[in-house]
Design an enzyme around this catalytic site. Structure first.
Site, short mmCIF file in Angstrom:
data_model
loop_
_atom_site.label_atom_id
_atom_site.label_comp_id
_atom_site.label_asym_id
_atom_site.label_seq_id
_atom_site.Cartn_x
_atom_site.Cartn_y
_atom_site.Cartn_z
N GLU A 1 52.05 67.73 78.54
CA GLU A 1 51.70 67.98 77.13
C GLU A 1 52.85 68.69 76.45
OE1 GLU A 1 47.34 69.05 76.52
OE2 GLU A 1 47.89 70.14 78.32
N LYS B 1 38.44 57.98 78.65
CA LYS B 1 39.60 57.34 78.03
C LYS B 1 39.61 55.86 78.42
CE LYS B 1 42.52 61.49 77.95
NZ LYS B 1 42.93 61.74 76.57
N HIS C 1 40.83 66.93 85.59
CA HIS C 1 41.41 65.68 85.09
C HIS C 1 42.31 64.99 86.14
CE1 HIS C 1 39.76 67.10 81.44
NE2 HIS C 1 40.78 67.82 81.03
#
Ligand code: BG6
Length: 498
Positions: free
Chosen positions: A224, A190, A248
């Site tokens: 999320e 990212k 992550h």
């Protein structure tokens, strides 16, 4: 010493094979990412993309499936007929049943059936069940298509605990050398995550403050709004700790906490990250009880829409899997001693946001009469998604006479505004790095295993505990116990926009 730090050339010829070529990952992420790079003129001219799957598709069938996927997943302003046709012409499909030796022979023939086959760099992307990683590598070896320049790409999860991760790494390592193995953690691709290194190490103002003298604590949130959707079978065996924290969130923590490497090279960043993982305070069973919270979503409202509970998403009750984790840890080294790192992630939360918040200490002395309780400690929010950027919370004087009235204000940096450019998807960078043979942004074996070593005591304690994950209504910030985890330390979760 890295012989060529920062220089990794694209090969002139490449065969990029996606095992699982008709799967969700391939169609939603990998092929759109390769299309974007082709659009930018970055794929080698002599570059084929081979889709291998159990589907009975011929080349034309796969090309039309990929065309439909591009229409669905690529911004229409980036879809040009000529570019799409040129991209699709690179695609070939082979039906392969992994248990059929004849199918592997056909795969071998497909790799040979091109000009200069011996010169093409072969990439094998295993977008298949992790249980098949070892067997696929053995087959590739047996049919003689793995040379020194070949690369294998593995998607997480690499194992479900330390022992199984070692088994996967051993099996893959019997065929590919470590420098040929690319273990993807897409968070590392990212833009905002890569920028974390730049923010820390291409600027000077943060470094003197980036330690236990000035930092009170660090919060890392990956929230999320989606549920488990159609992935229940996988997810119910994994849970949030394995699915998100072990990889992550720990990777984000590493980038926040690591020491500066001498230069950004293929091993130097990973050397520093693994030291952070090894310095994480090991959790005893008692620590797991006090410093971790597991949750599971119930039915609720997300963005005003009713959504079902985890049990309903799964289709059965009785699961003990967590869809939310909050925990407190510490990096036991000179720089960070005594600074708590609070991590939290969950599905079906009130909003989709990934961010790192570095909360600085209060000024040592308050010299503005009446300011007590008005000022807040400085906070640096590093916004990973969806609105990439940075926000620094400061205290300022409200304009006007009448003494010092202090108010919180913020300095905002939005990457979308600062750079008038599309932010590429994480896979675009990562797939190019695979082709170039640059492993900097991939997880090395010792990193994966160090992350499991730290995670495993939590998994063991949870498995042996009679307690179940705490319930939280979908569309909230998780179970109340997650708030208590900080409140008992006199702190609160910092939500963006606060
Ligand atoms: C994946 C997890 O690795 O990351 C998913 O398996 C999760 O459960 C996803 O939804 C989140 O990725 P992103 O890029 O949407 O934040």
């Amino acid at each position: 010493m890295d012989p060529n730090p920062g220089t990794h050339a694209l090969p002139d010829r490449c065969d990029f094979t996606v095992f699982g070529g008709t799967g969700d990952l391939a169609l939603r992420k990998l092929l759109p990412a390769l299309y974007h790079r082709d659009l930018e003129g970055q794929l080698p001219a002599d570059h084929r993309i081979l889709g291998v799957s159990m589907s009975d598709l011929d080349d034309a069938g796969w090309r039309s499936a990929v065309r439909a996927a591009l229409v669905e997943h690529v911004d229409p302003t980036d879809l040009y007929d000529g570019a799409v046709d040129r991209f699709l012409a690179r695609l070939f499909h082979l039906r392969l049943d992994a248990n059929e030796p004849g199918d592997w022979d056909r795969f071998h023939s497909l790799l040979k059936d091109r000009p200069h086959p011996e010169e093409a760099v072969r990439v094998f992307y295993l977008a298949v069940a992790p249980a098949l990683f070892g067997a696929f590598c053995r087959r590739l070896d047996e049919i003689g298509v793995v040379d020194d320049r070949a690369r294998v790409v593995l998607e997480k999860p690499i194992g479900h605990d330390l022992e199984s991760a070692r088994e996967v790494n051993d099996a893959v390592g019997q065929v590919f050398a470590e420098h040929q193995i690319f273990r993807i953690d897409h968070y590392l691709g990212k833009e905002s995550v890569q920028n974390l290194l730049v923010t820390r190490f291409a600027n000077t103002f943060l470094e003197p403050l980036w330690n236990s003298h000035w930092v009170d604590h660090v919060q890392i949130t990956v929230a999320e709004t989606v549920g488990v959707g159609g992935r229940g079978a996988y997810y119910d065996h994994a849970g949030a700790l394995r699915d998100m924290v072990q990889n992550h969130l720990l990777q984000l923590l590493c980038l926040v906490a690591m020491e500066p490497p001498t230069y950004v090279g293929r091993e130097t960043v990973r050397d520093e990250k693994v030291k952070v993982l090894q310095a994480l305070r090991p959790m005893s069973p008692a620590d797991v009880d006090t410093d971790t919270v597991r949750g599971r979503y119930e039915a609720g409202l997300v963005d005003g829409e009713p959504v079902p509970s985890y049990a309903d998403d799964l289709g059965h009750a009785g699961s003990r899997t967590e869809t939310f984790v909050a925990l407190k840890t510490e990096v036991q080294n000179w720089r960070w001693a005594g600074v708590p790192f609070y991590l939290r992630t969950g599905k079906r939360m009130d909003r989709r946001v990934s961010e790192i918040v570095v909360v600085f200490k209060e000024p040592p002395h308050s010299m503005f009469p009446g300011a007590e309780g008005v000022t807040a400690p400085n906070r640096l929010h590093i916004l990973v998604q969806p609105d990439e950027g940075m926000r620094l919370h400061l205290t300022a004087k409200e304009p006007g006479p009448g003494g010092y009235r202090l108010r919180p204000v913020s300095l905002d940096l939005s990457y979308a505004t600062a750079f008038d450019a599309r932010l590429p998807d994480a896979y675009e960078r990562l797939l190019m790095d695979v082709m170039k043979g640059n492993p900097t942004l991939f997880m090395r074996r010792d990193e994966v295993e160090a992350a499991w070593t730290w995670t495993e005591p939590i998994l063991r304690r949870w498995a042996s505990s009679s307690e179940r994950p705490k319930r939280y209504p979908a569309g909230t910030t998780g179970p109340t116990a997650a708030a208590t985890l900080l409140e008992r330390d006199g702190r609160t979760w910092q939500e963006t926009d606060q």
